[in-house]
Design a protein around this motif. Structure first.
Motif, PDB file in Angstrom:
ATOM      1  N   LEU A  39       0.495  -0.967   0.135  1.00 42.19           N
ATOM      2  CA  LEU A  39      -0.329   0.159  -0.117  1.00 42.19           C
ATOM      3  C   LEU A  39       0.630   1.228   0.014  1.00 42.19           C
ATOM      4  O   LEU A  39       0.329   2.768   0.281  1.00 42.19           O
ATOM      5  N   THR A  40       2.572   1.289  -0.089  1.00 43.00           N
ATOM      6  CA  THR A  40       2.816   2.353  -0.306  1.00 43.00           C
ATOM      7  C   THR A  40       3.597   2.741  -1.613  1.00 43.00           C
ATOM      8  O   THR A  40       3.826   1.754  -2.216  1.00 43.00           O
ATOM      9  N   GLY A  41       3.375   3.420  -2.255  1.00 50.78           N
ATOM     10  CA  GLY A  41       3.929   4.335  -2.770  1.00 50.78           C
ATOM     11  C   GLY A  41       5.688   4.039  -3.484  1.00 50.78           C
ATOM     12  O   GLY A  41       6.065   4.246  -2.323  1.00 50.78           O
ATOM     13  N   CYS A  42       5.626   4.349  -4.700  1.00 51.97           N
ATOM     14  CA  CYS A  42       6.824   4.115  -4.745  1.00 51.97           C
ATOM     15  C   CYS A  42       8.609   5.331  -5.086  1.00 51.97           C
ATOM     16  O   CYS A  42       9.244   4.778  -5.153  1.00 51.97           O
ATOM     17  N   ARG A  43       7.622   6.053  -4.911  1.00 57.30           N
ATOM     18  CA  ARG A  43       8.339   7.896  -4.827  1.00 57.30           C
ATOM     19  C   ARG A  43       8.326   8.121  -4.382  1.00 57.30           C
ATOM     20  O   ARG A  43       7.208   8.924  -3.733  1.00 57.30           O
TER      21      ARG A  43
END
Length: 118
Positions: A109-113
């Motif tokens: 659920l975490t963004g990559c950037r």
């Protein structure tokens, strides 16, 4: 867009890593070698991975965030299954299942950037 930003993920990493290391003594399962080793080993691994990840909370920033999240996801599944894999499910399982599912959730659920790279 994923709901957990990388800066929040970093805070969660250091907090859960430390809590997982302390959990055998806080939650009363320190006498079970396998359960204690999984908890302490996982906590240390989370802290080391966090320190070397390229995000706001990283100290060395050598591991890409995408790699960090893949490791979190796989690690979460392994920690969730660890009471049965290592034979301590009859003694204690809920801390490992809880931390494992949280780790899996954080990985998915975490963004990559990181914001500084956006």
């Amino acid at each position: 867009m994923k709901p957990i930003p990388t800066n929040v993920h970093g805070l969660l990493d250091y907090t859960t890593g430390a809590l997982f290391i302390a959990s055998p003594w806080l939650l009363g399962f320190s006498s079970n070698d396998a359960a204690r080793r999984v908890a302490v080993g996982t906590g240390i691994a989370v802290l080391v991975l966090s320190a070397f990840t390229d995000y706001e909370a990283g100290l060395s920033q050598r591991i890409p965030m995408t790699t960090h999240l893949r490791i979190d996801t796989i690690n979460g599944l392994l920690v969730t299954a660890s009471p049965w894999l290592f034979g301590f499910s009859k003694r204690i399982s809920w801390p490992h299942v809880t931390f494992g599912l949280l780790e899996f959730g954080a990985g998915t659920l975490t963004g990559c950037r990181p914001k500084r790279n956006a």
